[in-house]
Motif scaffolding. Structure first.
Motif, mmCIF file in Angstrom:
data_model
loop_
_atom_site.group_PDB
_atom_site.id
_atom_site.type_symbol
_atom_site.label_atom_id
_atom_site.label_comp_id
_atom_site.label_asym_id
_atom_site.label_seq_id
_atom_site.Cartn_x
_atom_site.Cartn_y
_atom_site.Cartn_z
ATOM 1 N N PRO A 185 0.811 -1.408 -0.178
ATOM 2 C CA PRO A 185 -0.027 -0.126 0.069
ATOM 3 C C PRO A 185 1.021 1.371 0.038
ATOM 4 O O PRO A 185 2.223 1.277 0.482
ATOM 5 C CB PRO A 185 -0.896 -0.022 1.208
ATOM 6 C CG PRO A 185 -0.657 -1.537 1.731
ATOM 7 C CD PRO A 185 0.573 -1.926 1.353
ATOM 8 N N PRO A 186 0.268 2.141 -0.526
ATOM 9 C CA PRO A 186 1.158 3.716 -0.315
ATOM 10 C C PRO A 186 1.578 4.008 0.978
ATOM 11 O O PRO A 186 0.691 3.624 1.911
ATOM 12 C CB PRO A 186 0.117 4.725 -1.202
ATOM 13 C CG PRO A 186 -1.138 3.987 -1.381
ATOM 14 C CD PRO A 186 -0.769 2.572 -1.007
ATOM 15 N N PRO A 187 2.709 4.569 1.189
ATOM 16 C CA PRO A 187 3.113 4.895 2.636
ATOM 17 C C PRO A 187 2.110 5.876 3.122
ATOM 18 O O PRO A 187 1.454 6.863 2.553
ATOM 19 C CB PRO A 187 4.388 5.658 2.413
ATOM 20 C CG PRO A 187 4.672 5.982 0.858
ATOM 21 C CD PRO A 187 3.430 5.092 0.250
ATOM 22 N N ILE A 188 1.986 5.998 4.567
ATOM 23 C CA ILE A 188 1.127 6.783 5.346
ATOM 24 C C ILE A 188 1.898 8.052 5.341
ATOM 25 O O ILE A 188 2.966 8.192 5.901
ATOM 26 C CB ILE A 188 0.650 6.313 6.552
ATOM 27 C CG1 ILE A 188 -0.124 4.977 6.371
ATOM 28 C CG2 ILE A 188 -0.152 7.260 7.426
ATOM 29 C CD1 ILE A 188 -0.306 3.976 7.547
ATOM 30 N N THR A 189 1.540 9.297 5.041
ATOM 31 C CA THR A 189 2.124 10.472 5.327
ATOM 32 C C THR A 189 1.620 11.380 6.528
ATOM 33 O O THR A 189 2.011 12.382 6.456
ATOM 34 C CB THR A 189 2.037 11.214 4.029
ATOM 35 O OG1 THR A 189 0.743 11.387 3.577
ATOM 36 C CG2 THR A 189 2.863 10.580 2.693
ATOM 37 N N THR A 190 0.352 10.988 6.951
ATOM 38 C CA THR A 190 0.000 12.036 8.072
ATOM 39 C C THR A 190 0.493 11.444 9.304
ATOM 40 O O THR A 190 0.801 10.374 9.874
ATOM 41 C CB THR A 190 -1.578 11.834 7.995
ATOM 42 O OG1 THR A 190 -1.948 10.617 7.990
ATOM 43 C CG2 THR A 190 -2.108 12.589 6.848
ATOM 44 N N ARG A 191 0.525 12.621 10.380
ATOM 45 C CA ARG A 191 0.823 12.392 11.781
ATOM 46 C C ARG A 191 -0.564 12.029 12.390
ATOM 47 O O ARG A 191 -1.488 12.555 12.167
ATOM 48 C CB ARG A 191 1.611 13.448 12.181
ATOM 49 C CG ARG A 191 2.825 13.997 11.672
ATOM 50 C CD ARG A 191 3.876 12.899 11.625
ATOM 51 N NE ARG A 191 4.252 12.436 12.799
ATOM 52 C CZ ARG A 191 5.438 13.197 13.576
ATOM 53 N NH1 ARG A 191 6.264 13.979 13.035
ATOM 54 N NH2 ARG A 191 5.785 12.716 14.885
ATOM 55 N N SER A 192 -0.410 11.227 13.718
ATOM 56 C CA SER A 192 -1.597 10.745 14.355
ATOM 57 C C SER A 192 -1.673 12.059 15.331
ATOM 58 O O SER A 192 -1.089 12.398 15.879
ATOM 59 C CB SER A 192 -1.376 9.707 14.969
ATOM 60 O OG SER A 192 -1.018 8.599 14.127
ATOM 61 N N SER A 193 -3.123 12.290 15.320
ATOM 62 C CA SER A 193 -3.659 13.163 16.410
ATOM 63 C C SER A 193 -3.629 12.426 17.845
ATOM 64 O O SER A 193 -3.648 11.150 17.958
ATOM 65 C CB SER A 193 -5.100 13.788 16.104
ATOM 66 O OG SER A 193 -5.968 12.372 16.008
ATOM 67 N N ARG A 194 -3.743 13.406 18.849
ATOM 68 C CA ARG A 194 -3.915 12.769 20.206
ATOM 69 C C ARG A 194 -5.238 11.594 20.306
ATOM 70 O O ARG A 194 -5.161 10.457 20.895
ATOM 71 C CB ARG A 194 -4.175 13.919 21.258
ATOM 72 C CG ARG A 194 -4.455 13.415 22.770
ATOM 73 C CD ARG A 194 -2.818 13.120 23.314
ATOM 74 N NE ARG A 194 -2.869 11.732 23.521
ATOM 75 C CZ ARG A 194 -1.628 11.197 23.484
ATOM 76 N NH1 ARG A 194 -0.445 11.787 23.459
ATOM 77 N NH2 ARG A 194 -1.612 9.857 23.708
ATOM 78 N N GLU A 195 -6.262 12.334 19.470
ATOM 79 C CA GLU A 195 -7.438 11.213 19.586
ATOM 80 C C GLU A 195 -7.117 9.987 18.868
ATOM 81 O O GLU A 195 -7.559 9.103 19.268
ATOM 82 C CB GLU A 195 -8.515 12.210 18.841
ATOM 83 C CG GLU A 195 -9.813 11.589 18.588
ATOM 84 C CD GLU A 195 -10.791 12.246 17.498
ATOM 85 O OE1 GLU A 195 -11.925 11.652 17.432
ATOM 86 O OE2 GLU A 195 -10.337 13.356 16.830
ATOM 87 N N ALA A 196 -6.580 9.954 17.807
ATOM 88 C CA ALA A 196 -6.105 9.104 17.093
ATOM 89 C C ALA A 196 -5.330 7.891 17.994
ATOM 90 O O ALA A 196 -5.532 6.725 17.624
ATOM 91 C CB ALA A 196 -5.581 9.029 15.599
ATOM 92 N N LEU A 197 -4.402 8.354 18.526
ATOM 93 C CA LEU A 197 -3.282 7.620 19.431
ATOM 94 C C LEU A 197 -4.177 6.847 20.406
ATOM 95 O O LEU A 197 -3.966 5.868 20.717
ATOM 96 C CB LEU A 197 -2.271 8.217 19.833
ATOM 97 C CG LEU A 197 -1.187 8.927 18.690
ATOM 98 C CD1 LEU A 197 -0.305 9.756 19.429
ATOM 99 C CD2 LEU A 197 -0.472 7.876 18.033
ATOM 100 N N ASP A 198 -4.964 7.552 21.146
ATOM 101 C CA ASP A 198 -5.981 7.092 22.261
ATOM 102 C C ASP A 198 -6.846 6.107 21.572
ATOM 103 O O ASP A 198 -6.879 5.064 22.190
ATOM 104 C CB ASP A 198 -6.705 8.211 22.855
ATOM 105 C CG ASP A 198 -5.849 9.217 23.599
ATOM 106 O OD1 ASP A 198 -4.768 8.856 23.776
ATOM 107 O OD2 ASP A 198 -6.519 10.344 23.975
ATOM 108 N N LEU A 199 -7.284 6.319 20.496
ATOM 109 C CA LEU A 199 -8.246 5.425 19.988
ATOM 110 C C LEU A 199 -7.588 4.126 19.589
ATOM 111 O O LEU A 199 -8.177 2.870 19.720
ATOM 112 C CB LEU A 199 -8.769 5.843 18.601
ATOM 113 C CG LEU A 199 -9.831 4.831 17.795
ATOM 114 C CD1 LEU A 199 -10.990 4.405 18.460
ATOM 115 C CD2 LEU A 199 -10.190 5.742 16.322
ATOM 116 N N ALA A 200 -6.253 4.281 19.067
ATOM 117 C CA ALA A 200 -5.459 3.158 18.423
ATOM 118 C C ALA A 200 -5.157 2.158 19.805
ATOM 119 O O ALA A 200 -5.088 0.998 20.041
ATOM 120 C CB ALA A 200 -4.271 3.391 18.002
ATOM 121 N N GLY A 201 -4.659 2.792 20.676
ATOM 122 C CA GLY A 201 -4.688 2.145 22.039
ATOM 123 C C GLY A 201 -5.598 1.505 22.555
ATOM 124 O O GLY A 201 -5.461 0.150 22.957
#
Length: 121
Positions: A19-35
């Motif tokens: 897949p193409p490389p991910i170029t965006t940085r994760s928000s705090r919200e996204a990191l909490d969600l991922a956890g």
């Protein structure tokens, strides 16, 4: 066979069907969600050529997606796990598996948060 069709469909993608490389940085919200998603053994099923899968990864960002397993469903894809996707009856891409349940379709962070909160409550 339709080999030429595949070649043109893959134009602009790396030759090893990643897949193409991910170029965006994760928000705090996204990191909490991922956890929280990790604690629920979440996985994302997709295909290297699927634009909605890429948009989904971009929405979560690089750091969050590093911690969430991605399963490649196209047999032509890098590390393709077509067998697993068929066994899981993945209906389309992207599909999230969260706590053993499938949630098809690209989801906003808010939607994913609601799914996760619903399970965790």
């Amino acid at each position: 066979g339709g080999g030429t069709l595949l070649a043109s469909a893959g134009a602009g993608l790396p030759s090893d069907n990643r897949p193409p490389p991910i170029t965006t940085r994760s928000s705090r919200e996204a990191l909490d969600l991922a956890g929280d998603m990790n604690s629920l053994h979440a996985r994302m099923f997709g295909a290297f050529w699927c634009s909605h899968c890429y948009e989904q990864k971009q929405a979560l960002g690089l750091e969050a997606m590093r911690s969430i397993p991605y399963v490649e469903c196209d047999r032509e894809g890098f590390n393709g796990r077509r067998d697993l996707c068929k066994e899981m009856e993945v209906p389309g891409y992207p599909t999230w598996e969260i706590n053993g349940e499938l949630f098809p379709g690209e989801r906003s962070l808010g939607e994913l948060r609601e799914i996760v909160d619903d399970i965790l409550k």
